[in-house]
Design a protein around this motif. Structure first.
Motif, mmCIF file in Angstrom:
data_model
loop_
_atom_site.group_PDB
_atom_site.id
_atom_site.type_symbol
_atom_site.label_atom_id
_atom_site.label_comp_id
_atom_site.label_asym_id
_atom_site.label_seq_id
_atom_site.Cartn_x
_atom_site.Cartn_y
_atom_site.Cartn_z
ATOM 1 N N TYR B 79 1.156 -1.201 0.046
ATOM 2 C CA TYR B 79 -0.115 -0.132 -0.099
ATOM 3 C C TYR B 79 0.975 0.943 0.348
ATOM 4 O O TYR B 79 0.608 1.960 -0.619
ATOM 5 C CB TYR B 79 -0.874 -0.098 1.566
ATOM 6 N N PHE B 80 2.156 1.403 1.096
ATOM 7 C CA PHE B 80 2.773 2.540 1.449
ATOM 8 C C PHE B 80 4.012 2.798 0.189
ATOM 9 O O PHE B 80 3.753 3.459 -0.323
ATOM 10 C CB PHE B 80 3.106 2.473 2.709
ATOM 11 N N SER B 83 3.586 3.219 -3.266
ATOM 12 C CA SER B 83 3.721 4.243 -3.552
ATOM 13 C C SER B 83 4.261 5.480 -4.044
ATOM 14 O O SER B 83 3.859 6.524 -4.609
ATOM 15 C CB SER B 83 2.363 4.888 -3.030
ATOM 16 N N GLU B 84 5.341 5.587 -3.569
ATOM 17 C CA GLU B 84 6.439 5.707 -3.629
ATOM 18 C C GLU B 84 7.437 5.312 -4.899
ATOM 19 O O GLU B 84 7.521 4.573 -5.384
ATOM 20 C CB GLU B 84 7.312 5.817 -3.046
ATOM 21 N N ASN B 88 5.311 4.381 -7.677
ATOM 22 C CA ASN B 88 4.978 4.480 -8.150
ATOM 23 C C ASN B 88 3.229 4.103 -8.434
ATOM 24 O O ASN B 88 2.749 4.764 -9.191
ATOM 25 C CB ASN B 88 4.654 5.634 -9.553
ATOM 26 N N ILE B 89 3.220 3.384 -7.860
ATOM 27 C CA ILE B 89 1.954 2.850 -7.695
ATOM 28 C C ILE B 89 0.418 2.956 -6.873
ATOM 29 O O ILE B 89 1.444 2.188 -5.554
ATOM 30 C CB ILE B 89 2.244 1.140 -7.850
ATOM 31 N N ARG B 90 -0.271 3.643 -7.338
ATOM 32 C CA ARG B 90 -0.923 3.987 -5.587
ATOM 33 C C ARG B 90 -2.076 3.125 -6.008
ATOM 34 O O ARG B 90 -3.333 3.749 -6.724
ATOM 35 C CB ARG B 90 -1.261 5.437 -6.185
ATOM 36 N N LEU B 91 -2.317 2.675 -5.157
ATOM 37 C CA LEU B 91 -3.527 1.442 -5.301
ATOM 38 C C LEU B 91 -4.730 1.885 -4.704
ATOM 39 O O LEU B 91 -4.644 3.215 -3.153
ATOM 40 C CB LEU B 91 -3.094 -0.456 -4.982
ATOM 41 N N ALA B 96 -6.028 -2.626 -3.069
ATOM 42 C CA ALA B 96 -4.300 -2.828 -1.620
ATOM 43 C C ALA B 96 -4.670 -4.630 -0.861
ATOM 44 O O ALA B 96 -4.585 -5.189 -0.809
ATOM 45 C CB ALA B 96 -4.138 -2.016 -1.124
#
Lengths: 307, 241
Positions: B79-80, B83-84, B88-91, B96
């Motif tokens: 999840y976190f 995302s970085e 850069n995958i923001r679920l 998630a």
């Protein structure tokens, strides 16, 4: 006598018309060998040249040659561990051979690029342990291969299965599961299952060895009738009487080599080789000594009763 | 009894909507997780059992990583961590959550099915091959139906764990499933006893239903051997009557 000849010829003829085993199956069987010569009357159904097979350092088959003409029954006998079962499994390509060549109806099936699955559809095999699918009813055990491999519709496959079950005397068991049947019945189902693919050759791997003595007969009768209907068969067995009555040719194998072969009666009654003689004598002796043992026991019981 | 009687049960009843919303979210995410885990387990279990090159080794690594790290670490990473940059995958939280449950349950399921498929006696597969089945046909018609049945009982445990793990994932990534909802409700009402007692009862009921469903499936698919035992008992019963 059960008459399999309608079944054998029925499947041959329908197959030729592309009905029984579906057109695709017929074409695919042709595709096995695009350049194969059309089997003439003289072409043997199965021919093996100098096949050799070893598991690790253990040589199981050593330079074995054999020829089985169409409609002939070859019986293979020999002590356990002599390579008889491996021989059958090699012919069906279930075991790859190390060297040598195997021909099926004139075409080399050990050559590269041969479609193994399609060869196996033409060579049926029946195992010692039946190997029926435990999760399928008798009828589905028979029809599965036809439906999945031959793409025969379920209804059509079901009718054919019923015909074959009638021939082995089990048409009332279609809805049973294998474990609800006796060993003899399971083995007859297994024979019918192998016949579903309309094989040209049937291999029998000690099919009565796992059966109770009183169930052996019903299976042997089915095999005898199948042979009389013109099926080409290779039979590995310990049933010497069957070998004598049904076999056209008998082969004694020991330690992976053919020790002796010939007409069944000749080999069984007048073995030329010392090893064959010893093997045959031992099987007979065993039978006699057990008989003596049981007879003695019965007598002693009777004596005890009189006192 | 007086302790339980002193609870303010009306409070729970008044806030039943919160629990129901949470339950619905839990059921959705767990359903995807359970079914997905079965799917992953069958495919990778088959690859492991049949030693499919590359896939089998990758599956082994996957199973090891998932089984030997805490699920909270895994979910934080998905999840976190993802995302970085550079990922850069923001679920979304829901995605998630079910993805994590599929990944986690899939690892355990892979082991269940691997064991099941390996327990299928070779002679049945050989019987299929002898009838001219290709590898896939043999798997689908012989190994899967027989080995899948063997794997079902252990799949009950895995499925229950998948459902219960949704309670860890929800609060961790703010997915408003049952536990997150209960936790939020508690933080504004301070009625921890009533809330968590109720929460436990709800989970208990849901898990019972889930394991009952799988057991029903198991009974329906039971091999004739197992079924015959029951029939014999029934026969004896009928004879006695």
């Amino acid at each position: 006598m059960l008459d399999f000849s309608p079944a054998v010829s029925f499947y041959r003829s329908t197959k030729a018309r592309g009905v029984g085993l579906s057109r695709q199956a017929v074409e695919s069987s042709a595709r096995v060998a695009p350049d194969a010569p059309v089997p003439s009357a003289g072409t043997p159904a199965v021919r093996a040249e100098a096949i050799r097979k070893s598991f690790g350092d253990n040589v199981v088959l050593d330079a074995v040659d054999l020829t089985v003409g169409a409609g002939q029954v070859l019986v293979v006998i020999g002590p356990s561990g002599s390579g008889k079962s491996t021989l059958l499994r090699c012919i069906n390509l279930l075991e790859p051979i190390d060297s040598g060549r195997i021909f099926f109806e004139g075409q080399e099936i050990t050559a590269r690029g041969v479609k193994v699955d399609q060869v196996r559809q033409r060579i049926g095999i029946v195992f010692q342990q039946f190997n029926l699918f435990p999760h399928l009813k008798v009828i589905d055990n028979l029809t599965l291969a036809a439906r999945r491999v031959g793409k025969v519709p379920r209804a059509e496959a079901g009718l054919r299965a019923l015909d074959l079950l009638k021939l082995v005397g089990l048409e009332d068991k279609t809805r049973q599961y294998p474990h609800q049947l006796s060993g003899g019945q399971q083995q007859r189902v297994a024979i019918a299952r192998a016949l579903m693919m309309a094989p040209h050759v049937m291999l029998f791997d000690e099919v009565t060895s796992a059966l109770d003595p009183e169930l052996v007969g019903e299976v042997l009768i089915v095999m005898r009738d199948l042979a009389r209907s013109g099926m080409t068969m290779i039979v590995v067995t310990h049933e010497m009487q069957f070998a004598r009555d049904v076999g056209d040719h008998l082969m004694f194998i020991d330690e992976g080599r053919i020790v002796e072969q010939g007409k069944p009666a000749d080999v069984l009654d007048h073995p030329k080789e010392e090893r064959t003689l010893r093997f045959l004598r031992r099987s007979l002796q065993l039978a006699e000594s057990l008989e003596e043992l049981t007879v003695g026991e019965v007598e002693s019981h009777e004596e005890g009763g009189r006192e | 009894m007086s302790l339980i009687a002193s609870f303010e049960w009306s409070f729970i009843w008044e806030n039943r909507g919160v629990f129901l919303d949470g339950l619905w979210e839990t059921l959705k995410v767990s359903a995807i997780g359970v079914v997905g885990a079965f799917g992953v387990g069958v495919v990778l279990g088959a690859a492991r059992a049949h030693r499919v090159p590359v896939v089998s080794q990758l599956a082994a690594v996957y199973v090891e990583v998932i089984r030997n790290t805490p699920i909270l670490v895994q979910v934080f990473f998905v999840y976190f961590g993802l995302s970085e940059p550079p990922f850069n995958i923001r679920l979304p939280a829901f995605t998630a959550a079910w993805l994590m449950l599929v990944i986690w349950g899939g690892a355990f399921s892979t082991e269940n099915f691997r064991a099941g498929f390996e327990a299928v006696p070779y002679r049945y597969r050989e019987a299929g091959r002898a009838l001219g089945f290709g590898r896939l046909t043999t798997f689908l018609n012989v190994t899967l139906p027989i080995g899948g049945r063997i794997a079902l009982p252990s799949s009950i445990n895995t499925s229950i764990s998948v459902l219960k793990n949704s309670a860890l994932i929800g609060p961790a990534i703010s997915l408003p499933e049952l536990t997150y909802q209960a936790y939020s409700l508690e933080s504004v009402s301070f009625r921890a006893t009533e809330i968590y007692f109720t929460l436990a009862l709800i989970y208990l009921a849901v898990v019972w239903v889930l394991s009952g469903l799988i057991r029903a499936l198991e009974a329906r698919l039971a091999l004739p051997e197992a079924r015959r035992v029951r029939t014999r008992r029934q026969q004896r019963f009928q004879e006695a009557v």
